[in-house]
Design an enzyme around this catalytic site. Structure first.
Site, PDB file in Angstrom:
ATOM      1  CE  LYS A   1      37.116  -7.008  62.307  1.00 48.51           C
ATOM      2  NZ  LYS A   1      37.618  -5.871  63.075  1.00 48.51           N
TER       3      LYS A   1
ATOM      4  CG  HIS B   1       8.644  23.496  45.489  1.00 48.88           C
ATOM      5  ND1 HIS B   1       9.089  23.545  46.782  1.00 48.88           N
ATOM      6  CD2 HIS B   1       9.161  24.591  44.866  1.00 48.88           C
ATOM      7  CE1 HIS B   1       9.835  24.625  46.961  1.00 48.88           C
ATOM      8  NE2 HIS B   1       9.901  25.278  45.801  1.00 48.88           N
TER       9      HIS B   1
ATOM     10  CB  SER C   1       0.202  -7.601  42.574  1.00 42.96           C
ATOM     11  OG  SER C   1      -0.711  -7.894  43.612  1.00 42.96           O
TER      12      SER C   1
ATOM     13  CG  ASN D   1       4.211  -3.882  42.100  1.00 47.08           C
ATOM     14  OD1 ASN D   1       3.360  -3.055  41.805  1.00 47.08           O
ATOM     15  ND2 ASN D   1       3.928  -5.031  42.696  1.00 47.08           N
TER      16      ASN D   1
ATOM     17  CE  LYS E   1       0.313  -2.300  41.661  1.00 49.15           C
ATOM     18  NZ  LYS E   1       0.406  -2.687  43.067  1.00 49.15           N
TER      19      LYS E   1
ATOM     20  CD  GLU F   1       8.207   0.095  45.368  1.00 44.86           C
ATOM     21  OE1 GLU F   1       7.181   0.672  44.993  1.00 44.86           O
ATOM     22  OE2 GLU F   1       8.210  -1.094  45.767  1.00 44.86           O
TER      23      GLU F   1
END
Length: 474
Positions: free
Chosen positions: A334, A165, A286, A294, A292, A299
């Site tokens: 296809k 969880h 970024s 990433n 940043k 993703e």
């Protein structure tokens, strides 16, 4: 019609019954050469085998066979170099290649069509294409398996928080978690190898639907093309697309497994987790925020899963109401298959590179491993070994966790008196289980996270990956 007229006449594999050509709208709707052209090498393979069968049936002389095979070789080379390409007027790959053959052989080129139909041709071509490309996909899966195995080996012994969880549950070896993904990819390879057994059936010789009255030899063609057998029922052979559906199902599941690994990498690389550091070559920045880094590879792997699932759903929907045998709806088989192949061959190397180059923050993992009262189960199981019913042991340890939360303490901070206040079962020696390494070592049953068992798993998966690589190269 003379050979020169054959060379100048627009190629259409049907039309004798029709006084005029198709309307522009019909022609634009019918055309598939823009995507089925990639079947050209496989169509030429089938044409060579069919030419030899026609020769054995007495329908081509020795000289005609030699000229036919020479022209097919020349056409294949022209296709490979780009000298020969489909034209605007070509309806499909079969039309384009027959045009190329007629340009080289004139009337003789038209003899190759005897005893076969586009129905059995395309079914054969697609099987050949998929059997070839499935081996390429397995090779890329092996690269990802190998990258995960290498990281598991390099970080052997590093404890990490095992989660359910997305909450801290029990300590595990980080290698155990990495190898859990390898187990999933190993099942993917096993599915593709099993798929190949059912895909290794040749439809060529089935004609449009009923076979041919010509003395052809479908079994010989099957053997030459590397199939295990010829189709037992010509009607089923030209209408069956189970192999395409099964491939798309396997591809969708590979996509799901890539998505799950991608999701974990996204979490591991976040500031909140900080379990790993991605290599600069497999991360992006970024356009506005200079700090940043990433996880775009992970993703995109997660995002492309949707199109793989979509292709499976689309083909199942296309097939569900089709009567036997061939229907033009089957032209829709296809594009989804081609895109699924290309998607996997695009994503798998990128994910393998991401995993191979990531750096694991071992100190942080080991610091986090016991947090969140992750040793609670070990304490409960200690009480069970001492004769306490698990139901009672579960409640005792649950009360202890609440007491620690209220008093802002962890298990290791508790005094003897504080343990005794919660339950008389919590004697001072229960501290023996307040150790991550002890908890790991105790999980030594088959499939567990103990160093011994994970080491055995690592050895077994290395051998399995080698076996996968050998099959892919076959």
């Amino acid at each position: 019609m003379t050979d020169e007229q054959h060379r100048r006449t627009p190629t259409r594999l049907w039309g004798g019954r029709f006084e005029g050509g198709p309307s522009e709208a019909l022609a634009r709707l019918s055309v598939s050469v823009q995507f089925d052209w990639r079947l050209a090498p496989y169509d030429l393979l089938g044409s060579r085998a069919h030419a030899r069968v026609l020769h054995r049936a007495g329908l081509l002389t020795e000289d005609e066979l030699d000229r036919m095979l020479g022209a097919l070789d020349d056409l294949e080379e022209a296709c490979r170099t780009g000298e020969f390409r489909p034209a605007v007027a070509d309806e499909d790959v079969h039309t384009a290649l027959e045009r190329g053959l007629l340009e080289r052989l004139g009337t003789l080129g038209g003899k190759l069509r005897a005893g076969r139909s586009r129905n059995d041709q395309v079914a054969t071509d697609l099987r050949l294409y998929l059997r070839d490309h499935v081996r390429q996909i397995v090779s890329r899966l092996v690269e990802l398996e190998t990258a995960l195995i290498a990281q598991a080996d390099q970080n052997m012994g590093v404890a990490a928080p095992g989660m359910t969880h997305l909450q801290h549950a029990q300590p595990v070896l980080f290698s155990h978690q990495l190898l859990a993904h390898v187990q999933a990819y190993a099942r993917d390879v096993d599915r593709l190898r099993d798929w190949d057994k059912r895909a290794a059936i040749s439809p060529l010789g089935s004609g449009a639907l009923a076979g041919s009255s010509l003395p052809l030899d479908p079994e010989a063609v099957a053997d030459e093309l590397g199939f295990d057998a010829a189709a037992a029922n010509s009607m089923d052979a030209v209408s069956d697309r189970d192999y395409a559906v099964e491939f798309l199902a396997a591809a969708a599941l590979i996509g799901v497994h890539l998505s799950r690994l991608g999701e974990e990498v996204v979490l591991w690389a976040s500031q909140e987790f900080r379990w790993i550091e991605m290599d600069d070559t497999y991360a992006t920045g970024s356009s506005i925020m200079p700090q940043k880094k990433n996880p775009d590879v992970a993703e995109l792997a997660r995002g492309k899963c949707g199109r793989l699932i979509g292709h499976l759903t689309a083909l199942l929907t296309t097939l569900k109401g089709l009567p036997l045998t061939y229907n033009r709806d089957l032209q829709e088989d296809k594009e989804g298959v081609f895109d699924a192949v290309e998607t996997l061959l695009l994503v798998l190397p990128a994910m393998a590179g991401l995993i191979a180059t990531m750096r694991v923050n071992t100190e942080r993992l080991e610091a986090l491993a016991p947090q969140g009262f992750a040793l609670a189960t070990d304490l409960a199981e200690l009480l069970v070994r001492r004769g306490v019913a698990f139901r009672e042991a579960h409640e005792v340890v649950g009360h202890l966790v609440v007491w620690c939360q209220v008093n802002d303490k962890d298990f290791g901070d508790l005094t003897d008196d504080e343990l005794a206040k919660v339950s008389p079962h919590l004697t001072p020696d229960v501290r023996d289980v307040f150790s991550v390494q002890g908890a790991l070592a105790a999980r030594k049953a088959y499939g567990g996270t103990s160093p011994e068992r994970v080491g055995q798993q690592l050895t077994a998966l290395r051998s399995l990956a080698d076996d996968h690589a050998s099959w892919a190269a076959s």
